[in-house]
Scaffold this active site. Sequence first.
Site, PDB file in Angstrom:
ATOM      1  N   ASN A  13      -7.814  -9.277  -3.917  1.00  0.00           N
ATOM      2  CA  ASN A  13      -7.255  -8.836  -2.582  1.00  0.00           C
ATOM      3  C   ASN A  13      -7.838  -9.576  -1.864  1.00  0.00           C
ATOM      4  OD1 ASN A  13      -5.466  -8.088  -0.707  1.00  0.00           O
ATOM      5  ND2 ASN A  13      -5.722  -6.019  -0.910  1.00  0.00           N
ATOM      6  N   HIS A  22       3.062  -9.271   1.165  1.00  0.00           N
ATOM      7  CA  HIS A  22       1.854  -9.632   1.070  1.00  0.00           C
ATOM      8  C   HIS A  22       1.474 -10.739  -0.113  1.00  0.00           C
ATOM      9  CE1 HIS A  22      -2.715  -9.168   1.590  1.00  0.00           C
ATOM     10  NE2 HIS A  22      -2.911  -8.507   0.414  1.00  0.00           N
ATOM     11  N   CYS A  50      -2.463 -13.999   4.488  1.00  0.00           N
ATOM     12  CA  CYS A  50      -2.581 -13.888   2.731  1.00  0.00           C
ATOM     13  C   CYS A  50      -1.988 -14.886   2.184  1.00  0.00           C
ATOM     14  CB  CYS A  50      -1.798 -12.584   2.613  1.00  0.00           C
ATOM     15  SG  CYS A  50      -0.157 -12.293   3.069  1.00  0.00           S
TER      16      CYS A  50
END
Length: 370
Positions: free
Chosen positions: A337, A317, A172
């Site tokens: 995302n 994240h 991420c």
Amino acid sequence: MEWKTVITTIAVVSLCFLAIPIKIEPDNTESDLKLFKTYVEKFKKSYTRSPAEYEERFRKFQRSLRHIEEMNAKRTSKESARYGVTEFSDLSEDEFASSYLRPDLSSRGMRHLHHSHHHSHRHNRYDTKDGRADSSEKNRLRRSTTGLPVKFDWRETGFVTPVRNQMNCGACWAFSTVEVAETMFAINNGTLHTLSVQEMIDCAGNSNFGCNGGDICSLLMWLTVTQVKIKAETAYPMTWRTDSCQLKKEDLSSAGTFGVQIIDFTCDNFVDAEESLMATLVSHGPVAAAVNALSWQNYLGGIIQFHCDGGFKSLNHAVEIVGYDLSASVPFYIVRNSWGENFGDNGYLYLAAYGNLCGIANQVSSLDVA
Ligand SMILES: *[C@@H]1O[C@H](CO)[C@@H](O)[C@H](O)[C@H]1NC(C)=O
């Protein structure tokens, strides 16, 4: 006679009370199983031939169903976040965290926020050594941001690439950073290029571990120090694995093939100063941010306002913030995302602004490209 009546009455009343909890605890197994069968088909789950795994997944799916009911019960308006079954609903919370999140992100991030040389002072930034601006600094920032537009969305410029899917690769940190670099390059150059996340996964040193985790600020530090160019994705395609670095000598020289260089970056804490985060978004570009995404497992859309701890230690994240909307009844951030386009609202989610929800303001990075 009278005493008998009283005793009988008490007995009946007690029975009622005893019976109530039993009655309101319905057996959902049958309806849950029906939902699970539809779920398995819809998401093309492959465990239908293993009865033991099917059984185990069903139990985890049931846990998600109860959790979804709880989360939806907290909705206060039609804009509030909606929860339902997603591709992740057959995972336990621990499985979800270990497959898609990186619980050690906060310890990595913390290191960087304590290094003041990572801060740029070009954009009215304040020092974040203690995580807070002093009040005079805050007032100055507040005044300087009164001219903020009520809505802002970098997607409207056409300089944002399609949503990616990180799959089981816990990079991420690389996805969010490369996404910001793509837009920053397009703002300068006028052309949007899809850049290589895989190159970052394979090559970035400085305590980054490919699909096993990394940190936005470590990556930006490595990119600025080495001056390694982020190549086009076509030149360095995705494998979703941590492979050996494919860069060649000529990739490191300033001539050679196309690539985007990071020449400067910031890593800031905007807790209690989210107007400054918004000002950065508007005046500079999109930003990468560390977040706590544990409660996103069953997110379908709407604005997340509750159940998302913003503590530094909860960060697990990283995402890209592409805009915000202050005109809505609940002002929110527009967050991109990297869990594919089926996640949330076409790959995006909305986080309520001003409360450091999901820790969105703890570690925020902007960057400049050559
Ligand atoms: C945009 O980038 C390309 C590739 O590096 C370069 O050839 C071109 O001159 C740039 N254009 C502008 C307007 O900077």
